[in-house]
Design a protein around this motif. Sequence first.
Motif, PDB file in Angstrom:
ATOM      1  N   PRO A  55     -18.474  -3.175  -1.658  1.00 42.27           N
ATOM      2  CA  PRO A  55     -19.696  -3.428  -0.904  1.00 42.27           C
ATOM      3  C   PRO A  55     -19.445  -3.931   0.517  1.00 42.27           C
ATOM      4  O   PRO A  55     -20.259  -3.710   1.398  1.00 42.27           O
ATOM      5  CB  PRO A  55     -20.439  -4.469  -1.742  1.00 42.27           C
ATOM      6  CG  PRO A  55     -19.450  -5.011  -2.717  1.00 42.27           C
ATOM      7  CD  PRO A  55     -18.358  -4.000  -2.838  1.00 42.27           C
ATOM      8  N   GLU A  56     -18.296  -4.577   0.751  1.00 45.51           N
ATOM      9  CA  GLU A  56     -18.023  -5.102   2.089  1.00 45.51           C
ATOM     10  C   GLU A  56     -17.955  -3.990   3.138  1.00 45.51           C
ATOM     11  O   GLU A  56     -18.316  -4.178   4.290  1.00 45.51           O
ATOM     12  CB  GLU A  56     -16.713  -5.896   2.078  1.00 45.51           C
ATOM     13  CG  GLU A  56     -16.410  -6.554   3.407  1.00 45.51           C
ATOM     14  CD  GLU A  56     -15.061  -7.245   3.448  1.00 45.51           C
ATOM     15  OE1 GLU A  56     -14.833  -7.966   4.412  1.00 45.51           O
ATOM     16  OE2 GLU A  56     -14.232  -7.048   2.535  1.00 45.51           O
ATOM     17  N   THR A  57     -17.509  -2.790   2.729  1.00 45.99           N
ATOM     18  CA  THR A  57     -17.359  -1.687   3.685  1.00 45.99           C
ATOM     19  C   THR A  57     -18.683  -1.039   4.050  1.00 45.99           C
ATOM     20  O   THR A  57     -18.788  -0.389   5.082  1.00 45.99           O
ATOM     21  CB  THR A  57     -16.437  -0.587   3.121  1.00 45.99           C
ATOM     22  OG1 THR A  57     -17.064   0.008   1.985  1.00 45.99           O
ATOM     23  CG2 THR A  57     -15.064  -1.122   2.761  1.00 45.99           C
ATOM     24  N   SER A  97      -9.517   0.782   1.456  1.00 41.14           N
ATOM     25  CA  SER A  97     -10.555  -0.215   1.278  1.00 41.14           C
ATOM     26  C   SER A  97     -11.791   0.421   0.684  1.00 41.14           C
ATOM     27  O   SER A  97     -12.188   1.502   1.081  1.00 41.14           O
ATOM     28  CB  SER A  97     -10.935  -0.800   2.629  1.00 41.14           C
ATOM     29  OG  SER A  97      -9.818  -1.004   3.427  1.00 41.14           O
ATOM     30  N   TYR A 114     -17.203  -4.289   9.149  1.00 45.19           N
ATOM     31  CA  TYR A 114     -15.932  -4.153   8.441  1.00 45.19           C
ATOM     32  C   TYR A 114     -14.871  -3.525   9.353  1.00 45.19           C
ATOM     33  O   TYR A 114     -13.733  -3.995   9.413  1.00 45.19           O
ATOM     34  CB  TYR A 114     -16.120  -3.298   7.183  1.00 45.19           C
ATOM     35  CG  TYR A 114     -14.834  -3.134   6.417  1.00 45.19           C
ATOM     36  CD1 TYR A 114     -14.437  -4.090   5.491  1.00 45.19           C
ATOM     37  CD2 TYR A 114     -14.007  -2.044   6.646  1.00 45.19           C
ATOM     38  CE1 TYR A 114     -13.241  -3.965   4.804  1.00 45.19           C
ATOM     39  CE2 TYR A 114     -12.811  -1.916   5.968  1.00 45.19           C
ATOM     40  CZ  TYR A 114     -12.434  -2.872   5.052  1.00 45.19           C
ATOM     41  OH  TYR A 114     -11.243  -2.744   4.397  1.00 45.19           O
ATOM     42  N   ARG A 168     -22.951  -2.801   7.971  1.00 40.31           N
ATOM     43  CA  ARG A 168     -21.823  -3.324   7.191  1.00 40.31           C
ATOM     44  C   ARG A 168     -20.530  -2.621   7.569  1.00 40.31           C
ATOM     45  O   ARG A 168     -19.480  -3.247   7.703  1.00 40.31           O
ATOM     46  CB  ARG A 168     -22.069  -3.122   5.705  1.00 40.31           C
ATOM     47  CG  ARG A 168     -22.846  -4.207   5.067  1.00 40.31           C
ATOM     48  CD  ARG A 168     -22.864  -3.907   3.593  1.00 40.31           C
ATOM     49  NE  ARG A 168     -23.193  -5.069   2.826  1.00 40.31           N
ATOM     50  CZ  ARG A 168     -23.624  -5.028   1.598  1.00 40.31           C
ATOM     51  NH1 ARG A 168     -23.764  -3.866   0.997  1.00 40.31           N
ATOM     52  NH2 ARG A 168     -23.899  -6.130   0.949  1.00 40.31           N
ATOM     53  N   LYS A 218     -13.602  -5.879  11.955  1.00 44.56           N
ATOM     54  CA  LYS A 218     -12.757  -6.932  11.384  1.00 44.56           C
ATOM     55  C   LYS A 218     -11.373  -6.418  10.984  1.00 44.56           C
ATOM     56  O   LYS A 218     -10.365  -7.077  11.211  1.00 44.56           O
ATOM     57  CB  LYS A 218     -13.462  -7.525  10.167  1.00 44.56           C
ATOM     58  CG  LYS A 218     -12.774  -8.727   9.572  1.00 44.56           C
ATOM     59  CD  LYS A 218     -13.630  -9.320   8.468  1.00 44.56           C
ATOM     60  CE  LYS A 218     -12.977 -10.548   7.850  1.00 44.56           C
ATOM     61  NZ  LYS A 218     -13.793 -11.109   6.773  1.00 44.56           N
ATOM     62  N   TYR A 219     -11.305  -5.232  10.375  1.00 47.04           N
ATOM     63  CA  TYR A 219     -10.050  -4.757   9.792  1.00 47.04           C
ATOM     64  C   TYR A 219      -9.397  -3.562  10.481  1.00 47.04           C
ATOM     65  O   TYR A 219      -8.237  -3.271  10.215  1.00 47.04           O
ATOM     66  CB  TYR A 219     -10.269  -4.392   8.315  1.00 47.04           C
ATOM     67  CG  TYR A 219     -10.647  -5.582   7.481  1.00 47.04           C
ATOM     68  CD1 TYR A 219      -9.712  -6.564   7.160  1.00 47.04           C
ATOM     69  CD2 TYR A 219     -11.946  -5.749   7.030  1.00 47.04           C
ATOM     70  CE1 TYR A 219     -10.063  -7.664   6.398  1.00 47.04           C
ATOM     71  CE2 TYR A 219     -12.311  -6.840   6.265  1.00 47.04           C
ATOM     72  CZ  TYR A 219     -11.361  -7.795   5.952  1.00 47.04           C
ATOM     73  OH  TYR A 219     -11.719  -8.877   5.206  1.00 47.04           O
TER      74      TYR A 219
END
Length: 189
Positions: free
Chosen positions: A5-7, A2, A50, A46, A53-54
Amino acid sequence: MSSGPETGLPEGWEIRHSNSKNLPYYFHPATKDSRWEPPAGTDPDRLKAYMAKYHSSKGITPAYLDNQGGDKIRAAHLLVKHRDSRRPASWREPRITRSKEEAIEAIKVHLEQITAYENDSSDPNGKSLSELATTESDCSSARKGGDLGFFGRGDMQKEFEEAAFRLNKGEVSGIVETASGVHLIQRLE
């Protein structure tokens, strides 16, 4: 694998998963740099969102958390090191210069936040030990929310072990001092 920017990771960094340790790690393909701790410039909020969530276990107990002996406990901790700690460096700071007194003051603030969270999880001043450990702990277990997995007697420093084994499940200790620094410990199982 992964990235983006989400990470919350800096440009070029990815989150990968170690098959041997069953843990996420950080990798930069261009430089081939690989590390357990988030790289400098990471947005901790962030990254934390992340990872929750994952990369949370979602009810599946990873191998490093499995209690096969039965006489072990599982605990998490938040460690604040000081300049007199046995290794005054961490993933957060390459050289720790704070005094023992400053470390104790910092851990008191964290304890207040944990207490506020336990009394009312919607309190904006409150945070769980796991949340705080992720960004504030000087131990590499921060990447797992401070989770140390299962351990038995004789596996940890004496002061840490005695405090952890005295706790009931879910309970958080007061300040515990060891050669590593000052800790808050939460018994998980």
